[in-house]
Design an enzyme around this catalytic site. Structure first.
Site, PDB file in Angstrom:
ATOM      1  N   PRO A   1       0.838  -1.199   0.000  1.00 45.00           N
ATOM      2  CA  PRO A   1       0.000   0.000   0.000  1.00 45.00           C
ATOM      3  C   PRO A   1       0.876   1.253   0.000  1.00 45.00           C
ATOM      4  CG  PRO A   1      -0.091  -1.107   2.122  1.00 45.00           C
ATOM      5  CD  PRO A   1       0.723  -1.970   1.219  1.00 45.00           C
ATOM      6  N   HIS A   2       0.405   2.296  -0.653  1.00 47.59           N
ATOM      7  CA  HIS A   2       1.177   3.538  -0.694  1.00 47.59           C
ATOM      8  C   HIS A   2       0.227   4.719  -0.828  1.00 47.59           C
ATOM      9  CE1 HIS A   2       0.996   1.657  -4.683  1.00 47.59           C
ATOM     10  NE2 HIS A   2       0.873   2.869  -5.178  1.00 47.59           N
TER      11      HIS A   2
END
Length: 154
Positions: free
Chosen positions: A65-66
């Protein structure tokens, strides 16, 4: 770009209680808050917003995730090893237990991409992931992650 630049020892955790993807996003946001003072509500909102564009579960039990955060000045990472894998809507439909989140400044184009490529390339290595899974201690995990470049460079 290397893991020493992305990660601090305080941004590595082993978690036994994540029961859902949403709960995990909150855990990542809390970790970013305690390690880097990124406000947790802002971090979770940015992570969920990015996730709504498409899941960041890349397969083989790994999720990346970012999110972009306006108030930070460099790309920062947070690592969580889950004791019990959870559904993350990954591309291979396998549950996730290795999670490396990246938080980037709004205008960090190339640096964000370099960090994402580094993390993705490193966590594609099945032997490396097996080593992470076999060492459920945050200090050991930090050492494994930050020493990975020196081993690869040798």
């Amino acid at each position: 770009m290397n893991f020493m630049k992305l990660l601090t020892p305080g941004a590595v955790r082993v978690i036994s209680t994540a029961s859902s993807k949403k709960r995990l996003m909150h855990d990542l946001a809390d970790l970013a808050d305690s390690a880097y003072r990124i406000p947790a509500p802002q971090a979770v909102e940015a992570l969920m917003e990015r996730e709504s564009l498409g899941p960041t579960g890349v397969g083989h039990g790994v999720a990346l995730p970012h999110a972009r955060i306006g108030e930070i000045e460099e790309v920062l990472g947070a690592f969580i090893l889950l004791e019990k894998p959870i559904d993350f809507e990954a591309v291979d439909r396998q549950p996730v237990d290795i999670v490396f989140a990246l938080f980037a400044p709004e205008e960090a184009g190339v640096e964000h991409l370099k960090a994402l490529a580094l993390v993705s390339r490193t966590l594609r290595d099945a032997n490396f992931c097996a080593k992470l899974r076999a060492n459920p201690d945050p200090a050991t995990l930090y050492t494994i992650l930050t020493e990975s470049q020196s081993v690869q460079a040798a």
